[in-house]
Design a protein around this motif. Structure first.
Motif, PDB file in Angstrom:
ATOM      1  N   ASP A  35      13.362 -10.097   5.440  1.00 24.65           N
ATOM      2  CA  ASP A  35      13.341  -8.442   5.876  1.00 24.65           C
ATOM      3  C   ASP A  35      13.711  -7.535   5.903  1.00 24.65           C
ATOM      4  O   ASP A  35      14.764  -7.399   5.354  1.00 24.65           O
ATOM      5  CB  ASP A  35      11.645  -8.716   7.144  1.00 24.65           C
ATOM      6  N   PHE A  72       9.963 -12.254  -4.689  1.00 22.88           N
ATOM      7  CA  PHE A  72      10.051 -13.330  -2.922  1.00 22.88           C
ATOM      8  C   PHE A  72      10.769 -14.960  -3.644  1.00 22.88           C
ATOM      9  O   PHE A  72      10.917 -14.919  -2.915  1.00 22.88           O
ATOM     10  CB  PHE A  72       8.717 -13.405  -3.089  1.00 22.88           C
ATOM     11  N   ALA A 120       4.566 -13.303  -1.030  1.00 21.04           N
ATOM     12  CA  ALA A 120       5.374 -13.181  -0.186  1.00 21.04           C
ATOM     13  C   ALA A 120       5.839 -14.663   0.602  1.00 21.04           C
ATOM     14  O   ALA A 120       6.624 -14.853   0.420  1.00 21.04           O
ATOM     15  CB  ALA A 120       5.400 -12.311   1.153  1.00 21.04           C
ATOM     16  N   ASP A 156       4.443  -4.198  -3.982  1.00 27.40           N
ATOM     17  CA  ASP A 156       4.833  -5.017  -2.288  1.00 27.40           C
ATOM     18  C   ASP A 156       4.366  -6.319  -3.327  1.00 27.40           C
ATOM     19  O   ASP A 156       5.411  -7.015  -4.242  1.00 27.40           O
ATOM     20  CB  ASP A 156       4.452  -5.327  -1.136  1.00 27.40           C
ATOM     21  N   ARG A 157       3.277  -7.017  -2.412  1.00 25.27           N
ATOM     22  CA  ARG A 157       3.019  -8.170  -3.387  1.00 25.27           C
ATOM     23  C   ARG A 157       2.017  -7.999  -4.927  1.00 25.27           C
ATOM     24  O   ARG A 157       1.359  -6.810  -4.696  1.00 25.27           O
ATOM     25  CB  ARG A 157       1.471  -8.945  -2.627  1.00 25.27           C
ATOM     26  N   ASN A 175       9.333 -14.176   7.558  1.00 27.62           N
ATOM     27  CA  ASN A 175       9.911 -12.987   8.446  1.00 27.62           C
ATOM     28  C   ASN A 175      10.210 -13.075   9.532  1.00 27.62           C
ATOM     29  O   ASN A 175      10.349 -13.233  10.324  1.00 27.62           O
ATOM     30  CB  ASN A 175       8.685 -11.969   8.183  1.00 27.62           C
ATOM     31  N   TRP A 190       8.269  -4.668   8.574  1.00 25.87           N
ATOM     32  CA  TRP A 190       8.183  -3.946   7.493  1.00 25.87           C
ATOM     33  C   TRP A 190       6.834  -3.431   7.031  1.00 25.87           C
ATOM     34  O   TRP A 190       6.979  -2.426   6.131  1.00 25.87           O
ATOM     35  CB  TRP A 190       8.221  -5.506   6.616  1.00 25.87           C
ATOM     36  N   ARG A 191       5.496  -3.633   6.906  1.00 26.90           N
ATOM     37  CA  ARG A 191       4.585  -3.119   7.108  1.00 26.90           C
ATOM     38  C   ARG A 191       4.441  -2.044   7.808  1.00 26.90           C
ATOM     39  O   ARG A 191       4.757  -0.753   6.566  1.00 26.90           O
ATOM     40  CB  ARG A 191       3.544  -4.036   7.076  1.00 26.90           C
ATOM     41  N   CYS A 194      14.593  -7.637   2.576  1.00 28.44           N
ATOM     42  CA  CYS A 194      13.024  -7.489   1.789  1.00 28.44           C
ATOM     43  C   CYS A 194      12.913  -5.943   1.701  1.00 28.44           C
ATOM     44  O   CYS A 194      12.429  -5.648   2.754  1.00 28.44           O
ATOM     45  CB  CYS A 194      11.997  -8.401   2.665  1.00 28.44           C
ATOM     46  N   GLU A 198       0.656  -5.820  10.110  1.00 26.16           N
ATOM     47  CA  GLU A 198       1.446  -6.665  11.113  1.00 26.16           C
ATOM     48  C   GLU A 198       2.730  -6.669  11.568  1.00 26.16           C
ATOM     49  O   GLU A 198       2.851  -8.396  12.089  1.00 26.16           O
ATOM     50  CB  GLU A 198       0.965  -8.224  10.259  1.00 26.16           C
ATOM     51  N   SER A 199       3.452  -6.147  10.479  1.00 29.33           N
ATOM     52  CA  SER A 199       4.280  -6.474  10.784  1.00 29.33           C
ATOM     53  C   SER A 199       6.068  -5.132  10.835  1.00 29.33           C
ATOM     54  O   SER A 199       4.852  -4.619  10.246  1.00 29.33           O
ATOM     55  CB  SER A 199       5.315  -7.340   9.688  1.00 29.33           C
TER      56      SER A 199
HETATM   57  C1  GZL Z   1       7.054  -8.587   1.477  1.00 29.11           C
HETATM   58  C2  GZL Z   1       5.934  -8.354   2.566  1.00 29.11           C
HETATM   59  C3  GZL Z   1       5.817  -9.688   3.892  1.00 29.11           C
HETATM   60  C4  GZL Z   1       6.786  -9.463   4.526  1.00 29.11           C
HETATM   61  C5  GZL Z   1       6.361  -9.000   6.029  1.00 29.11           C
HETATM   62  O1  GZL Z   1       7.117  -7.823   0.469  1.00 29.11           O
HETATM   63  O2  GZL Z   1       4.335  -8.020   1.697  1.00 29.11           O
HETATM   64  O3  GZL Z   1       4.831  -8.837   4.313  1.00 29.11           O
HETATM   65  O4  GZL Z   1       8.067  -9.292   3.966  1.00 29.11           O
HETATM   66  C6  GZL Z   1       5.473  -7.984   5.531  1.00 29.11           C
HETATM   67  O5  GZL Z   1       7.014  -8.797   7.254  1.00 29.11           O
HETATM   68  O6  GZL Z   1       4.223  -8.931   7.209  1.00 29.11           O
END
Ligand code: GZL
Ligand code: ZN
Length: 357
Positions: free
Chosen positions: A274, A150, A188, A131-132, A241, A56-57, A295, A53-54
């Motif tokens: 991010d 977060f 997050a 991550d999450r 983000n 970051w991902r 992040c 999705e991003s």
């Molecule tokens: C954070 C991550 C989030 C980012 C987003 O660790 O889970 O998900 O901040 C990503 O960019 O989509």
């Protein structure tokens, strides 16, 4: 006599040939053994990534792929969940059937993992969460977790805004904020939303509305457009983000407004999270985004360290929090203090290359 001699020489030569033939491997056997050797020694890691999705991902996925290579002694099985928990659960069940050595999970949202993680535990496969966070009834369902705090990220960003407005003598009651949230239920989102909500309450800001933006540019633009139609006094946009921030900037500029820092003169201040997307970092440099709470996505090497510890019979900590900083357009706020800890602020003077170490 001569014939007898020739006979025995021939016999010896034939025996020698037989020995040489048996000792030599056929190319196929050699490859097969080589293959088996690689397979036998390679540690097989099943990685359930939540989506793409991003930026970051993408950086997070790249970090995992670059770490768990054959050269490093691994075989990575990568499954993209496309933002759906059902796909991630299916991937984990496949990993169990494949009898992988380790399962790594980047969970799209926090709840709903108990059953499948119990299946992995019953199969004797260690699970590492990245991550999450997962919200499970029994924390023995995963070996350990590595990621970011977060809520602290949210508190740091909000405290930066608090310092900034105080330095510029902007009364808190003049701060009108909208919050473009990440995927609802993701750690997050939960943490960053809470960080802002608590700060708005304690500082006396007007938090006009919090709206899901799914961590994407398209959704960020869409929700910003509707917020601009609904409110005529927005002067701060808190995006969870960078991709959402870029979408929000698109919407603000299309509506004929300006992003910047002069919020008492009609500009809208954009704050984000991010620091991976290069366009967003360029906007910090040029002032369209005033602050990004870092992040860090590079979890590959961190997970490898944990696996190598487990391979040697070590016991990792349960939670590993990643150290993170803040990127800003200028040094009006030189550092941010949260819970007595001082966090440095990095003014972005050039963009490009690795922002992360
Ligand atoms: C954070 C991550 C989030 C980012 C987003 O660790 O889970 O998900 O901040 C990503 O960019 O989509
Ligand atoms: Zn400036």
């Amino acid at each position: 006599m001569m014939a007898r001699k020739k006979f025995w020489v021939a016999v010896v030569v034939i025996i020698l040939c037989i020995f040489i033939f048996l000792g030599r491997e056929s190319p196929q056997t050699a490859d097969k053994e080589e293959e088996e050797t690689v397979t036998e020694e390679s540690i097989v890691v099943g990685f359930s990534q939540l989506g793409a999705e991003s930026d970051w991902r993408s950086a997070n996925s790249e970090s995992m792929r670059a770490t768990f290579t054959e050269e490093n002694g691994y075989k990575l099985i990568f499954e993209d969940g496309q933002q759906k928990q059902a796909n991630q659960i299916m991937a984990i069940r496949t990993f169990i059937q494949q009898e992988v050595d380790y399962i790594v999970l980047a969970p799209v949202t926090e709840t709903g993992w108990d059953t499948v993680l119990q299946e992995a535990k019953d199969a004797g496969i260690p699970v590492i969460i990245v991550d999450r966070m997962v919200n499970v009834s029994d924390e023995s369902l995963f070996v350990c977790w590595v990621g970011s705090d977060f809520e602290l990220e949210g508190r740091r960003a909000a405290e930066w805004l608090n310092q900034y407005t105080q330095i510029h003598d902007i009364p808190p009651e003049e701060i009108n904020i909208v919050n473009i949230q990440g995927t609802i239920g993701a750690s997050a989102q939960i943490g960053r939303t809470k960080g802002l909500a608590d700060a708005s309450r304690s500082n006396g800001w007007n938090l006009l509305e919090a709206v899901p933006g799914d961590f994407t540019r398209a959704k960020g633009r869409e929700v910003m457009e509707s917020l601009l139609k609904k409110y005529n006094n927005i002067n701060v946009v808190y995006c969870e983000n960078d991709n959402e921030a870029l979408g929000a900037i698109d919407a603000i500029e299309t509506a004929g407004k300006r992003v910047g820092s002069h919020i008492t003169h009609g500009e809208i201040m954009v704050i984000s999270f991010d620091g991976v997307n290069q366009e967003a970092m360029q906007h910090v440099k040029d002032g369209k985004i005033r602050c990004i709470a870092e992040c860090n996505p590079l979890h590959g090497p961190r997970v490898r360290t944990i696996i190598e510890m487990l391979e040697e019979g070590g016991v990792p900590d349960k939670f590993y929090y990643v150290e993170e900083g803040m990127y800003t357009h200028d040094d009006t706020v030189k550092s941010v203090t949260v819970d007595g800890k001082v966090y440095p602020v990095t003014v972005v003077r050039h963009v490009g290359g690795e922002n992360f170490h």
